[in-house]
Structures are given as structure tokens and as C-alpha cells.
Design a protein around this motif. Structure first.
Motif, PDB file in Angstrom:
ATOM      1  N   SER A 169       0.381  -1.004   0.358  1.00  0.00           N
ATOM      2  CA  SER A 169       0.302  -0.109  -0.303  1.00  0.00           C
ATOM      3  C   SER A 169       0.583   1.345   0.299  1.00  0.00           C
ATOM      4  O   SER A 169       0.500   2.426  -0.567  1.00  0.00           O
ATOM      5  CB  SER A 169      -1.144  -0.202   1.241  1.00  0.00           C
ATOM      6  OG  SER A 169      -1.860   1.155   1.573  1.00  0.00           O
ATOM      7  N   VAL A 170       2.043   1.444   0.643  1.00  0.00           N
ATOM      8  CA  VAL A 170       2.893   2.768   1.053  1.00  0.00           C
ATOM      9  C   VAL A 170       3.207   2.325  -0.571  1.00  0.00           C
ATOM     10  O   VAL A 170       3.555   3.462  -1.274  1.00  0.00           O
ATOM     11  CB  VAL A 170       3.880   1.983   1.911  1.00  0.00           C
ATOM     12  CG1 VAL A 170       4.951   4.000   1.954  1.00  0.00           C
ATOM     13  CG2 VAL A 170       3.582   2.527   3.145  1.00  0.00           C
ATOM     14  N   TYR A 171       3.934   1.408  -1.388  1.00  0.00           N
ATOM     15  CA  TYR A 171       4.820   1.829  -2.184  1.00  0.00           C
ATOM     16  C   TYR A 171       4.165   2.380  -3.419  1.00  0.00           C
ATOM     17  O   TYR A 171       4.394   3.204  -4.102  1.00  0.00           O
ATOM     18  CB  TYR A 171       5.299   0.650  -2.829  1.00  0.00           C
ATOM     19  CG  TYR A 171       6.341   0.208  -3.592  1.00  0.00           C
ATOM     20  CD1 TYR A 171       7.373   0.540  -3.817  1.00  0.00           C
ATOM     21  CD2 TYR A 171       5.723  -0.070  -5.415  1.00  0.00           C
ATOM     22  CE1 TYR A 171       8.060   0.944  -5.194  1.00  0.00           C
ATOM     23  CE2 TYR A 171       6.535   0.240  -6.595  1.00  0.00           C
ATOM     24  CZ  TYR A 171       7.550   0.640  -6.458  1.00  0.00           C
ATOM     25  OH  TYR A 171       8.143   0.033  -7.431  1.00  0.00           O
ATOM     26  N   GLN A 172       3.061   1.762  -3.968  1.00  0.00           N
ATOM     27  CA  GLN A 172       1.433   1.998  -4.646  1.00  0.00           C
ATOM     28  C   GLN A 172       1.043   3.120  -4.395  1.00  0.00           C
ATOM     29  O   GLN A 172       0.908   4.194  -5.622  1.00  0.00           O
ATOM     30  CB  GLN A 172       0.507   1.361  -4.561  1.00  0.00           C
ATOM     31  CG  GLN A 172       0.883  -0.175  -5.150  1.00  0.00           C
ATOM     32  CD  GLN A 172      -0.442  -1.186  -5.728  1.00  0.00           C
ATOM     33  OE1 GLN A 172      -1.755  -0.892  -5.072  1.00  0.00           O
ATOM     34  NE2 GLN A 172      -0.592  -2.799  -5.286  1.00  0.00           N
ATOM     35  N   THR A 194       2.164   6.386  -7.137  1.00  0.00           N
ATOM     36  CA  THR A 194       0.717   7.269  -7.399  1.00  0.00           C
ATOM     37  C   THR A 194       1.614   8.765  -7.606  1.00  0.00           C
ATOM     38  O   THR A 194       0.872   9.350  -8.239  1.00  0.00           O
ATOM     39  CB  THR A 194      -0.169   6.905  -6.677  1.00  0.00           C
ATOM     40  OG1 THR A 194      -0.233   5.506  -7.083  1.00  0.00           O
ATOM     41  CG2 THR A 194      -1.316   7.254  -8.096  1.00  0.00           C
ATOM     42  N   ALA A 195       2.122   9.404  -6.442  1.00  0.00           N
ATOM     43  CA  ALA A 195       1.879  10.618  -6.037  1.00  0.00           C
ATOM     44  C   ALA A 195       3.250  10.873  -7.104  1.00  0.00           C
ATOM     45  O   ALA A 195       3.299  11.941  -7.419  1.00  0.00           O
ATOM     46  CB  ALA A 195       2.732  10.561  -4.645  1.00  0.00           C
ATOM     47  N   ILE A 230      -0.744  14.521 -13.728  1.00  0.00           N
ATOM     48  CA  ILE A 230      -1.608  14.197 -13.571  1.00  0.00           C
ATOM     49  C   ILE A 230      -2.149  15.218 -12.729  1.00  0.00           C
ATOM     50  O   ILE A 230      -1.766  14.831 -11.506  1.00  0.00           O
ATOM     51  CB  ILE A 230      -1.893  12.900 -13.399  1.00  0.00           C
ATOM     52  CG1 ILE A 230      -0.667  11.658 -14.173  1.00  0.00           C
ATOM     53  CG2 ILE A 230      -3.662  12.289 -13.195  1.00  0.00           C
ATOM     54  CD1 ILE A 230      -1.124  10.709 -14.168  1.00  0.00           C
ATOM     55  N   ASP A 231      -3.785  15.622 -12.674  1.00  0.00           N
ATOM     56  CA  ASP A 231      -4.749  15.811 -11.407  1.00  0.00           C
ATOM     57  C   ASP A 231      -5.158  14.876 -10.919  1.00  0.00           C
ATOM     58  O   ASP A 231      -5.262  14.013 -11.573  1.00  0.00           O
ATOM     59  CB  ASP A 231      -6.131  16.335 -13.121  1.00  0.00           C
ATOM     60  CG  ASP A 231      -7.197  16.716 -11.942  1.00  0.00           C
ATOM     61  OD1 ASP A 231      -6.106  17.110 -10.569  1.00  0.00           O
ATOM     62  OD2 ASP A 231      -8.014  17.436 -12.139  1.00  0.00           O
ATOM     63  N   PRO A 232      -4.794  15.822  -9.464  1.00  0.00           N
ATOM     64  CA  PRO A 232      -4.940  14.288  -8.302  1.00  0.00           C
ATOM     65  C   PRO A 232      -6.223  14.177  -7.819  1.00  0.00           C
ATOM     66  O   PRO A 232      -6.609  13.568  -7.502  1.00  0.00           O
ATOM     67  CB  PRO A 232      -4.002  15.425  -7.048  1.00  0.00           C
ATOM     68  CG  PRO A 232      -3.677  16.937  -7.644  1.00  0.00           C
ATOM     69  CD  PRO A 232      -3.659  16.957  -9.342  1.00  0.00           C
ATOM     70  N   GLU A 280      -7.012   7.350  -8.466  1.00  0.00           N
ATOM     71  CA  GLU A 280      -7.855   6.399  -7.370  1.00  0.00           C
ATOM     72  C   GLU A 280      -6.971   5.811  -7.009  1.00  0.00           C
ATOM     73  O   GLU A 280      -5.825   6.130  -6.486  1.00  0.00           O
ATOM     74  CB  GLU A 280      -8.651   5.600  -8.744  1.00  0.00           C
ATOM     75  CG  GLU A 280      -9.861   5.252  -9.533  1.00  0.00           C
ATOM     76  CD  GLU A 280     -11.641   6.314  -8.439  1.00  0.00           C
ATOM     77  OE1 GLU A 280     -11.305   6.260  -7.971  1.00  0.00           O
ATOM     78  OE2 GLU A 280     -11.449   7.885  -9.473  1.00  0.00           O
ATOM     79  N   ALA A 281      -7.728   5.645  -5.768  1.00  0.00           N
ATOM     80  CA  ALA A 281      -6.588   5.243  -4.708  1.00  0.00           C
ATOM     81  C   ALA A 281      -6.189   3.651  -5.294  1.00  0.00           C
ATOM     82  O   ALA A 281      -6.580   2.884  -5.947  1.00  0.00           O
ATOM     83  CB  ALA A 281      -7.836   4.511  -3.601  1.00  0.00           C
TER      84      ALA A 281
END
Length: 411
Positions: free
Chosen positions: A47-50, A54-55, A63-65, A69-70
Motif C-alpha cells: 500500500s505504501v509503495y503504490q 502514484t504520487a 496528472i490532476d490529483p 483513484e486509490a
């Protein structure tokens, strides 16, 4: 901004390292998230890595934050925490601890790449607002997943628990050991069965939570574990309180807990029982007491115990027959008005005091002569001395006390 893209690219190469640093941070700040089984810790790391990946892609590709999607691992981790009963505030705190730590790394990397203080400030300000938007969006999604899973999990768990309890109440040959493990409740100990409910016209915001809170407070420090709480419907629950011996919760404790709870909460309480037979018996008694309370209506006391009203409760299955019997026993004294209510209460206390005018006067805070006058008037209405069929007379008076208009004669 090109500066942010460059910073994000540099940090992306260290994604594995940053993931390890965040997991170590959680071990210090939120140790119960890390001191868990291997699968949960692995899912936390994923979860932390993804989220980090993504960030960084948001900044690398503009990319528009608000449209992100989570990550799947983040959503699944939130669901697993819900199943384990971990507080949602811990999940939210983990996100903001991670945001602070990664921004700190970004500031350090930005200082290495950007020499102009003004440009660095603008770059990091943009990084802060974008990161906040991303974290806010992701946390809303994972919290929503957490809440949905919690509701589903609790519903399923309640259904399984209710099925186990019904089997305990209805069947012989129950595997007590397996059932104790499944319910998280000790069946071999002493129990006090209780029905907790809201009247049909009550509209509490979260009724089952309110009822479970009352049950937990009644156990308090004096119990031997947690109450067994089984929702019956949206306004009613069956409860078993673990107690140290064959003793009821003190009336003062019951009244204090009720005073601190929603004023619509009602309780019907059985006598203490021991073992599986006692588990069943105290529950049946509580059901009888609830039937009495429902028959009595809104004027009934908020908490009734089988010890107080057991004999009366056994007569509530045929309320019409009870009404006719009260009329036969009391005659005009059963009329439903204030004058006759005062006479009935005086006579009830007089009989409960062993036929002592002095003791009755003390309990009623009245003059002895007033008690004598009221008892004499009550005898005239009954049409016979109160010493005749005394036990039946007391029972009829107690029926009037607890059931009120349900067994009284209209004036």
C-alpha cells in the motif's frame, strides 16, 4: 512544473528505500500496524509503495490529483484493518505521517536541485498543495472502503453470532468449547440475561450502538469479561452479562448507567444463572420481564428485574385474564384514578411491611394515622379484611403497580 517533475523522478528511483523508511516510521508511531502477521505487513508495504509511486507519477506527468483513484493495495489494506477492528483514525494518521515524511524528502531533494530560494519556495508550495489534494482524495476513498467493509463485517459477524446463540438456546448437545471460542464468551461461568431495547416510537441515531454501550457499562470493572451482545432487530438486543457469582448488578449501578444513557433505553433483567442451563434460564426470565414491560407501556420503569416482578411477569401471557382476576380480587379498588392509586399503593406497602402501620408509615413518609385511614378505606372497597387471601391480594396489587392501565378498570 519541470522542477517538480525532476524532483519526483529522482525520488522515484528511491521508492523501495522510501517505503522501508515509512514502514519503520509506522513501527515507531503506530506499532500495532507493523507488529502484525506477515500478510498484513506485506500488504501495508504494498500500500505504501503504490501510494508513493502514484504520487510521483502525478508530478512526473502533470496528472490532476482530483482524478486519481486509490491504489488497489491501499483499498484492500483499509478493508483488512476494518475486519480486525483497527480504529480508522490510525489509518488516516498513517497517511498524514507518510505525507509529511515524503515532503521532507522532497524538500531535501529540491534544495539539491534548485539553487534559487524563491523558485524553491514556489516549487515546494505547489508540491504541498498538490500532495494535500492527492492525500485528501485517497484517504476519502480508503476510509469509505473501510466503513463499507466494517458495516459488512459487523453484519455478518452479528448473523453468525445470532445463529450460534439460537443454537445454544434451542438445542442440546452443543459443543461448549467451540461455541465459547466463536462467541468470545465464557458459557461455564455465571450470567445475567438481559433484553435491551428502544420503544417503537423512539428514533435514536444509532440504536444498537447505544444499547451495546449500556451493556458494556453494566459489566464495568466488576465483570469477568465482555458482555455477549446479540442484535435481535434494529431496536432490540439480547445480552448476557458475565458476573463473578450469583449476583445481579446493583440497582444503583443500573440506575446510574441509565441516567447516563439515552432516556428511551429500556432493560429487562433475569436472575443470575450458571453454566449453559443458567444461560438459557436467565434469558427466558428476561423475555418474561420484557413482555411485562411492553404490556405496561410507557409508564413502566426503565429497568425491571425478574427478582422484582417475576410472579407478575408470569401472568402477562394472558393480559385479559389478568385484568379480570385483578377486578375479582380488588373490586372497586382497581379503578384507574389518582384517589384509588393512592389507596392501592398504601395497602401494597402495608402488606409488604408485614402488616405494620408504623413500618408502612416510615416507608411512605406519612403519619401512622393516615396509613390506618387509607388501609381501612381500601378494605371497604375490597369488601373483606386484607388478611383474607393476603398473598393473592398482594399479587393483584403488584399487577396494578407494574401493569397500570393494562389491568385497571376505567373510572
Amino acid at each position: 512544473m519541470r522542477g517538480l517533475a525532476s524532483i519526483a523522478t529522482a525520488l522515484a528511483h528511491r521508492a523501495d528505500e522510501l517505503t522501508g523508511e515509512l514502514v519503520a516510521l509506522y513501527e515507531r508511531e503506530l506499532p500495532h500496524l507493523v507488529n502484525d502477521d506477515e500478510n498484513m505487513v506485506s500488504l501495508l508495504s504494498a500500500s505504501v509503495y503504490q501510494n508513493i509511486d502514484t504520487a510521483f507519477r502525478i508530478f512526473q506527468h502533470g496528472i490532476d490529483p482530483e482524478r486519481v483513484e486509490a491504489p488497489a493495495a491501499a483499498v484492500e489494506y483499509a478493508r483488512r484493518l476494518a475486519q480486525r477492528g483497527t480504529a480508522v483514525v490510525d489509518l488516516i494518521r498513517a497517511y498524514y505521517l507518510g505525507q509529511t515524511a515524503v515532503l521532507d524528502q522532497a524538500l531535501a531533494e529540491g534544495a539539491r536541485q534548485i539553487s534559487d530560494p524563491e523558485e524553491l519556495g514556489l516549487t515546494m508550495r505547489h508540491a504541498l498543495t498538490t500532495t494535500f489534494t492527492f492525500i485528501d482524495r485517497v484517504t476519502r476513498q480508503v476510509v469509505s472502503a473501510y466503513e463499507e467493509e466494517r458495516d459488512r463485517w459487523l453484519l455478518n459477524r452479528s448473523a453468525v453470532r445470532a445463529a450460534r446463540v439460537r443454537a445454544l438456546l434451542d438445542e442440546d448437545g452443543v459443543d461448549v468449547d467451540a461455541t465459547e471460542v466463536a462467541l468470545g464468551y465464557r458459557l461455564r461461568g455465571h450470567h445475567v440475561g438481559m433484553i435491551a431495547w428502544y420503544p417503537a416510537d423512539a428514533h435514536p441515531p444509532d440504536p444498537l450502538v447505544g444499547l451495546e454501550t449500556v451493556a458494556g457499562r453494566l459489566v464495568g470493572d466488576g465483570g469477568e469479561g465482555r458482555a455477549l451482545f446479540v442484535p435481535r432487530d434494529e431496536l432490540c438486543a439480547w445480552v448476557w452479562l458475565p458476573v463473578e457469582g450469583p449476583v445481579l448488578p446493583q440497582r444503583r449501578r443500573i440506575e446510574r448507567v441509565l441516567a447516563e444513557s439515552d432516556p428511551d433505553v429500556r432493560l429487562a433483567i433475569g436472575d443470575p444463572g450458571v453454566g449453559l442451563d443458567g444461560f438459557r434460564r436467565t434469558h427466558r426470565q428476561a423475555l418474561r420481564v420484557q413482555a411485562l414491560a411492553l404490556a405496561a407501556g410507557g409508564a413502566c420503569e426503565r429497568a425491571l428485574t425478574f427478582r422484582e416482578v417475576g410472579a407478575v411477569a408470569l401472568m402477562t401471557s394472558d393480559l385479559n385474564a389478568a385484568r379480570l382476576w385483578v377486578e375479582d380480587m380488588l373490586g372497586p379498588l382497581a379503578v384507574d384514578d389518582e384517589q384509588h392509586a393512592r389507596l392501592r399503593e398504601t395497602l401494597r406497602v402495608f402488606l409488604a411491611s408485614g402488616g405494620s402501620y408504623t413500618a408502612a408509615a416510615s416507608r411512605l413518609t406519612m403519619h401512622k394515622n393516615s396509613v390506618q385511614y387509607r388501609v381501612r378505606k381500601a378494605e371497604e372497597l375490597v369488601g373483606r379484611p386484607v388478611s383474607d387471601n393476603r398473598l393473592d391480594l398482594e399479587l393483584a396489587l403488584n399487577l396494578c403497580r407494574w401493569l397500570g392501565t393494562g389491568v385497571l378498570t376505567r373510572s
